[in-house]
Design a protein around this motif. Structure first.
Motif, PDB file in Angstrom:
ATOM      1  N   PHE A 191      48.250  43.397 -61.753  1.00  0.00           N
ATOM      2  CA  PHE A 191      48.330  44.688 -61.303  1.00  0.00           C
ATOM      3  C   PHE A 191      47.175  45.038 -60.603  1.00  0.00           C
ATOM      4  CE2 PHE A 191      51.761  44.588 -64.438  1.00  0.00           C
ATOM      5  CZ  PHE A 191      52.901  45.263 -63.901  1.00  0.00           C
TER       6      PHE A 191
ATOM      7  N   TYR B 264      45.812  50.551 -62.855  1.00  0.00           N
ATOM      8  CA  TYR B 264      46.455  50.257 -64.138  1.00  0.00           C
ATOM      9  C   TYR B 264      45.482  49.872 -65.238  1.00  0.00           C
ATOM     10  CZ  TYR B 264      51.262  50.681 -62.562  1.00  0.00           C
ATOM     11  OH  TYR B 264      52.651  51.143 -62.103  1.00  0.00           O
TER      12      TYR B 264
ATOM     13  N   CYS C 280      51.035  50.398 -71.659  1.00  0.00           N
ATOM     14  CA  CYS C 280      52.590  50.567 -71.311  1.00  0.00           C
ATOM     15  C   CYS C 280      53.214  49.386 -70.597  1.00  0.00           C
ATOM     16  CB  CYS C 280      52.718  51.966 -70.412  1.00  0.00           C
ATOM     17  SG  CYS C 280      52.411  53.292 -71.404  1.00  0.00           S
ATOM     18  N   LEU C 281      52.448  48.763 -69.886  1.00  0.00           N
ATOM     19  CA  LEU C 281      52.953  47.668 -68.958  1.00  0.00           C
ATOM     20  C   LEU C 281      53.170  46.464 -69.905  1.00  0.00           C
ATOM     21  CD1 LEU C 281      50.376  47.630 -66.077  1.00  0.00           C
ATOM     22  CD2 LEU C 281      52.575  48.547 -65.959  1.00  0.00           C
ATOM     23  N   ASN C 282      52.529  46.428 -70.841  1.00  0.00           N
ATOM     24  CA  ASN C 282      52.818  45.110 -71.863  1.00  0.00           C
ATOM     25  C   ASN C 282      54.209  45.550 -72.731  1.00  0.00           C
ATOM     26  OD1 ASN C 282      50.620  43.337 -71.556  1.00  0.00           O
ATOM     27  ND2 ASN C 282      49.212  44.962 -72.928  1.00  0.00           N
TER      28      ASN C 282
ATOM     29  N   LEU D  65      57.008  48.027 -60.176  1.00  0.00           N
ATOM     30  CA  LEU D  65      55.981  48.573 -61.170  1.00  0.00           C
ATOM     31  C   LEU D  65      54.714  48.833 -60.136  1.00  0.00           C
ATOM     32  CD1 LEU D  65      56.405  46.494 -64.227  1.00  0.00           C
ATOM     33  CD2 LEU D  65      56.906  48.908 -64.106  1.00  0.00           C
ATOM     34  N   LYS D  66      54.337  47.748 -59.326  1.00  0.00           N
ATOM     35  CA  LYS D  66      53.038  47.844 -58.618  1.00  0.00           C
ATOM     36  C   LYS D  66      53.197  49.257 -57.942  1.00  0.00           C
ATOM     37  CE  LYS D  66      51.195  43.323 -58.123  1.00  0.00           C
ATOM     38  NZ  LYS D  66      51.098  41.967 -57.323  1.00  0.00           N
TER      39      LYS D  66
ATOM     40  N   LYS E  86      55.013  51.841 -58.459  1.00  0.00           N
ATOM     41  CA  LYS E  86      55.234  52.898 -59.243  1.00  0.00           C
ATOM     42  C   LYS E  86      56.705  53.320 -58.942  1.00  0.00           C
ATOM     43  CE  LYS E  86      50.355  54.298 -59.668  1.00  0.00           C
ATOM     44  NZ  LYS E  86      50.198  53.572 -60.639  1.00  0.00           N
TER      45      LYS E  86
END
Length: 408
Positions: free
Chosen positions: A276, A280, A359-361, A393-394, A396
């Motif tokens: 990321f 982040y 949150c990403l995990n 995700l990158k 958003k």
């Protein structure tokens, strides 16, 4: 040695014991229960909403409001470094670049630490893993015998398992004080695994895990088994295949995936392989400074489990009660620098150490676990979903991520 790449071969080598059948029945029962409740999916969707509605800066502020210069809770001992040596040199660990002299913890020092833990009465388990693998320590049985004497458990033996064949008898002999068995594996294929786990051998890993599983299945008190996996640009494209490659050892729900962080002696691999963008990640405040005390092999107290050079040492086990040392001026100065974000006043190691937004995990782990526990389709379908999820995700585009997961 056995070269293994599929669960079909594993099952032919390892007939399922009665205990294993019961365990699998329990797992499938849990999956059905999970499918009705949808708890995992709900957590993932709620986490996506939080990313959509709360900026990274505000999210960080929400999670640091309770932190102060003086830690309110009595300290507990987390990791005890019985050795800082490892049989391999993983790219994200770079153990070989630590400047502290290599060695083993003296048994007298070890018992001094364990005695203090027992007298404090605020901890019933510890970890023996820092920047070394505990199975590379030939004196491991002697440390475990001291733990047994004080009835202090090892929460989980954490290892790369490549020396497991040499310590197998020890691990099972001390099952009464070892709660879980966790193996660090960062690839589904030989090429990726051996690239990240520099010096590792994929065939040896499987041979050891097969032998362990066979013995564990036959045990009256089998170990709960886990796999921990670091996520990098090298292995992201094969994350979905790990559960099927290693399902003879542990169920999909017992594989945890964590984004690569900057806790290392050299951040070159982190900078090149994090998946990321920089927004982040953060370097302060680090929760390690308010959490557990980690004891290095010479009795030094450090705030970080992977303190390669002694940058975060703030005392020694011989200096006085842990409760007093945990709020001495040295560690309070570190906390002040972290709280105000004064990077230049942070210890050298902290200045180049970055942690990803957890949150990403949660999203990546939750998606993988949800798929295997509820959808139960092909690994290729899940990997396709993960591949599409990453750029969203990158960028958003969290609503698009939600649609992607719900379409599984």
């Amino acid at each position: 040695m056995i070269g293994l790449t599929s669960r079909k071969i594993a099952k032919s080598i390892l007939p399922r014991s009665a205990i294993d059948k019961l365990r699998n029945f329990a797992i499938h029962k849990e999956r059905r229960q999970y499918g009705r409740q949808g708890a995992r999916l709900k957590t993932v969707l709620e986490t996506l909403k939080s990313l959509e509605n709360v900026s990274g800066e505000n999210y960080l502020k929400l999670h640091q409001d309770h932190l102060e210069e003086i830690a309110a809770s009595p300290p507990v001992v987390g990791e005890i470094e019985i050795n800082d040596s490892c049989n391999i040199d993983c790219l994200m660990c770079n153990t070989s670049k630590a400047t502290r002299p290599k060695g083993l913890m003296d048994l007298i020092t070890f018992e001094r630490v364990i005695n203090e833990i027992a007298e404090a009465g605020n901890k019933s388990s510890v970890s023996l893993h820092t920047i070394g693998d505990p199975l590379s320590n030939k004196r491991l049985p002697k440390y475990l015998e001291i733990l047994r004497k004080y009835n202090i458990h090892v929460g989980a033996i954490s290892t790369n398992a490549l020396l497991l064949h040499k310590q197998m008898d020890t691990v099972f002999e001390y099952r009464d004080i070892i709660d879980q068995f966790m193996v660090s594996i960062d690839g589904s294929s030989k090429h990726i695994y051996e690239k990240i786990r520099k010096g590792g051998n994929f065939e040896q890993l499987h041979e050891n895990l097969l032998a362990f599983t066979k013995r564990n299945n036959a045990s009256q008190n089998p170990f709960p088994t886990w796999i921990s996996s670091v996520i990098t640009t090298d292995n992201y494209s094969e994350l979905a295949y790990m559960p099927s490659v290693f399902d003879y050892f542990t169920p999909p729900s017992h594989i945890t995936y964590s984004l690569l962080n900057g806790v290392t002696a050299d951040d070159a691999y982190f900078s090149a392989s994090k998946i990321f963008d920089d927004d982040y990640y953060r370097c302060s405040p680090c929760h390690f400074l308010w959490g557990e005390v980690h004891v290095q092999k010479n009795g030094d107290l450090t705030a970080c489990v992977r303190d390669y050079n002694g940058d975060l040492v703030f005392g020694n086990i011989e200096d006085g009660p842990l409760e007093k040392e945990f709020n001495n001026e040295k560690i309070r100065a570190m906390r002040r620098a972290h709280l105000i974000g004064d990077v230049e006043k942070l210890p050298t190691m902290c200045q180049t150490c970055f942690f990803p937004d957890n949150c990403l995990n949660v999203i990546i782990n939750g998606t993988i676990h949800y798929y295997y526990e509820h959808v139960n389709g092909s690994s290729a379908e899940l990997q396709q979903c993960l591949n599409k999820m990453l750029p969203l995700l990158k960028e958003k585009k969290f609503e698009e991520v939600e649609k992607l997961i719900l379409a599984l």
